[in-house]
Each structure stands twice: as structure tokens, then as C-alpha cells.
Design a protein around this motif. Structure first.
Motif, PDB file in Angstrom:
ATOM      1  N   PRO A  81       8.763  -3.366  -9.255  1.00 38.59           N
ATOM      2  CA  PRO A  81       8.128  -4.655  -9.046  1.00 38.59           C
ATOM      3  C   PRO A  81       8.481  -5.626  -8.514  1.00 38.59           C
ATOM      4  N   GLU A  82       9.792  -5.983  -8.601  1.00 38.99           N
ATOM      5  CA  GLU A  82      10.575  -6.972  -7.603  1.00 38.99           C
ATOM      6  C   GLU A  82      10.226  -6.838  -6.167  1.00 38.99           C
ATOM      7  N   TRP A  83      10.222  -5.525  -5.677  1.00 35.02           N
ATOM      8  CA  TRP A  83       9.588  -5.382  -4.197  1.00 35.02           C
ATOM      9  C   TRP A  83       8.450  -5.849  -4.041  1.00 35.02           C
ATOM     10  N   LEU A  84       7.654  -5.171  -4.844  1.00 31.28           N
ATOM     11  CA  LEU A  84       6.130  -5.544  -4.758  1.00 31.28           C
ATOM     12  C   LEU A  84       5.866  -7.068  -4.800  1.00 31.28           C
ATOM     13  N   ALA A  85       6.421  -7.752  -5.689  1.00 31.12           N
ATOM     14  CA  ALA A  85       6.329  -9.108  -5.832  1.00 31.12           C
ATOM     15  C   ALA A  85       6.974  -9.852  -4.565  1.00 31.12           C
ATOM     16  N   VAL A 104       0.783  -1.210  -0.010  1.00 33.36           N
ATOM     17  CA  VAL A 104      -0.018   0.143   0.060  1.00 33.36           C
ATOM     18  C   VAL A 104       0.810   1.265  -0.026  1.00 33.36           C
ATOM     19  N   TYR A 105       1.833   1.377   0.762  1.00 38.63           N
ATOM     20  CA  TYR A 105       2.781   2.446   1.002  1.00 38.63           C
ATOM     21  C   TYR A 105       3.552   2.605  -0.291  1.00 38.63           C
ATOM     22  N   GLU A 106       4.032   1.838  -1.063  1.00 34.05           N
ATOM     23  CA  GLU A 106       4.564   1.896  -2.354  1.00 34.05           C
ATOM     24  C   GLU A 106       3.864   2.615  -3.233  1.00 34.05           C
TER      25      GLU A 106
END
Length: 203
Positions: free
Chosen positions: A125-129, A112-114
């Protein structure tokens, strides 16, 4: 009167408020909005130098945080219903379930914070994944072996209900189709624990 720094949509705040309601001590809390979006909130920093919610300030000025500490403190204020086994492996299993549910909430909040604090072209994207994978692995494990339901929630049950409720709030319940056992578990919890509906998150 105890002062609880809160935000209505926070799953960690919900965990504390639900605990207070279940323990019958909610009327001892004064809820004060703890805005974490700004860089500097003097009232929140006075309650918690980390400027995080939930933070509880006791009548004598003692500060308690984070949600795990606050929930254990609230549990100590009334003998029933007990939310933490007193000792032995039952206690550590309960605390581990709390940690697992809190981990789901942590990962969901980071997603959510991203979106909230970084423009779309700066998303990683890699962080979200990576965060989504944490949620997915935890939900899969819990769906394969849902917590036993005795009719009386413990701290691990409360934390898990708040985690699933937050996924409903922020991710439109997309976790539900793949996890029918967890959906059924949450239904039993909500039907048996009035504090679940009473603390339904908004915003």
C-alpha cells in the motif's frame, strides 16, 4: 519503412503515434506488436535490448528509444508543424512539460503493474500511495496552471494529452472531478487535434 514496436494501450506508444500523425509521417511506420508481458521476446529485444516499448527501428537498422527520443526524431522528419521550440527557455519549458507528463504515465503504469504482476495479498500500500501521490501532485500543479493553448500542439501538449487519456483508460477518469481546468484543456486539445481520437487507446 520504419518499424515501430508497440502495444495498443501504452500511453508512450500513443505519444509516438500521435506525433507521427501530426507530423504527417504515420504512413512511414510499420506497427509491430511488442509483447512485454513475457520474460523473453526475441523480436522486441532485437529492437531494444531493454525489451521496452515503444522502440523504433529505422530502415537502415538504427534503433531509437525511448518515446522522447523517437518523438524528437519524428519531429525532425518534416518541417511543419514544429513540435519543439528550437532553443532558449521555451524549449526547456516544453521539455519539462514532457517530463512531467511522462512522470504521470510512469507512476500510473507502476500502479497498473502492481496489480498485474503481484497477487493482491502481496500489494504494498505504501508503494501504491507513493505513486498515486506523484500523479495527484502533478495534476494539481497542472490544473492550477494549465498549458497555454495556441491552437497548435507542441510536444508537451501531446504528452499531457496521452497521460490524461491513460488515466481515463486505466482509472476510469477518476482524476476529472477535482481538475476541471485540465478537463477543459483536454477538451480543447481533442477538438483541435484529430490525432487524439484517431489514437484512442483500447484494451
Amino acid at each position: 519503412m520504419m518499424r515501430l514496436m508497440y502495444a495498443a494501450a501504452s500511453p508512450f506508444v500513443r505519444k509516438v503515434v500521435m506525433t507521427a500523425r501530426i507530423k504527417g509521417v504515420f504512413d512511414q511506420l510499420s506497427l509491430e506488436l511488442g509483447d512485454t508481458r513475457g520474460a523473453h521476446n526475441p523480436l522486441l529485444i532485437a529492437a531494444n535490448p531493454l525489451a521496452k516499448i515503444p522502440s523504433l527501428v529505422l530502415a537502415d537498422g538504427i534503433q531509437l528509444f525511448d518515446s522522447r527520443v523517437i518523438c524528437e526524431y519524428l519531429d525532425s522528419l518534416a518541417p511543419t508543424p514544429p513540435l519543439y521550440p528550437a532553443s532558449g527557455m521555451d524549449r526547456y519549458r516544453c521539455l519539462t512539460r514532457v517530463a512531467l507528463a511522462d512522470g504521470i504515465m510512469d507512476a500510473a503504469l507502476l500502479i497498473v503493474y502492481e496489480d498485474r504482476y503481484r497477487p493482491a495479498d502481496k500489494h504494498v500500500p505504501e508503494w501504491l500511495a507513493r505513486q498515486q501521490a506523484k500523479i495527484d501532485h502533478a495534476l494539481s500543479a497542472l490544473n492550477a496552471s494549465p498549458p497555454a493553448w495556441t491552437g497548435q500542439p507542441d510536444a508537451g501538449d501531446i504528452a499531457l494529452a496521452c497521460a490524461l487519456g491513460y488515466l481515463d483508460l486505466r482509472f476510469n477518469g477518476t482524476w476529472r472531478p477535482a481538475h476541471p481546468a485540465l478537463v477543459a484543456w483536454l477538451g480543447r486539445f481533442a477538438a483541435a487535434v484529430p490525432a487524439y481520437d484517431a489514437t484512442m487507446p483500447v484494451g
